[in-house]
Design an enzyme around this catalytic site. Sequence first.
Site: not given
Ligand SMILES: Cc1ncc(COP(=O)(O)O)c(C=O)c1O
Length: 345
Positions: A85, A187, A223
Amino acid sequence: MSINPQTINWNSLGFDFIETKTMFKANCKQNGLWEDGSLEPVGTISLSPAAGVLNYGQGVFEGMKAYRTSKNRIVLFRPEMNAKRFSVSLKRLCMPEMEVDYFLNAVMKTVYDNIDYVPPFGLGSLYIRPIAWGTAPTLGVKPAEEYTFMIYVCPVGPYFKGNIKPLNLKVSYNYHRAAPKGTGNVKAIGNYSASLYPLSLAKNDGFDEVIYLNAGDENLVEEVGSANLFALRGNVLKTPQLAGSILPGITRNSVLTIAKEKLGLEIRETDLTLSELLSADEVFCTGTAVVVTPVGKITHNTDVYTINNNSMGPITEKLRSTMLGIQREEAEDSFSWLHEVMSSD
Ligand SMILES: Cc1ncc(COP(=O)(O)O)c(C=O)c1O
């Protein structure tokens, strides 16, 4: 100044930055390869006022954790997914991509050198923050000529101390998190700066977080600010599909696997409508920080919807305990998700 790990009160850890022993640092020229990099004492960094990251937000990051398990091993959870990622994020922000092994070696080195900061079993984890940004001065809007990659770590407490409190969320109509074909699926640091204002408004009104809607169709949910969203109805577990504006969460992927393989649920990565969310039997969020956390209340305009009597439903509970069981080595790691940093000997 780095904190002596022997002076840390492990019982009172929150989610605040404290300086550990070392951080990893490497550089890379535009279109070049990431140099070997090395560990250096944790401290401040200096930057040109014209650095690409300061002026045009050319920066990306990851969030992951090292856990001490019930077997006294120290492990990472699916770190190769963070590595992939991270590289996708780098590419989207026009920065040099990174090999999975390079990323993993740098993470392992940093955690190993700061191993004394991993909290005792059950009292928290070592949060790992890989971050990369455009360092070179960049006056015009263009990619920087040079980049920096750093990893710092920080001991953090469990998200919930004691009983789990279901989240109280608010549907956001005034702000979107990400646009279709934008940067929501990576990210990028700018995604998070844009979320600060809606989050602070929601917190001022007593909410824990915001539910963002699809920018192209406000009947669909996307989300939460930093976690993915799921809705259960009967035997069907739905989560919004990864169509470009949702972050592909590693916990999201793991929960889908557990739900299908271990719980026999029908999983659907699809459109999730607001009305499906508001009438679900159980709603929960997933993420590295929250693991699997129930949503108890959702405010939509002026209406407040209570989900499962504002308590954790049985499927949410099962998914949460299965995830934690694997991460804590209290259950079998049947999908080979754990990656050892240090054995128990
Ligand atoms: C916008 C967003 N959605 C979802 C997640 C959950 O991702 P993960 O399960 O990889 O921590 C995160 C955290 O990193 C996030 O910043």
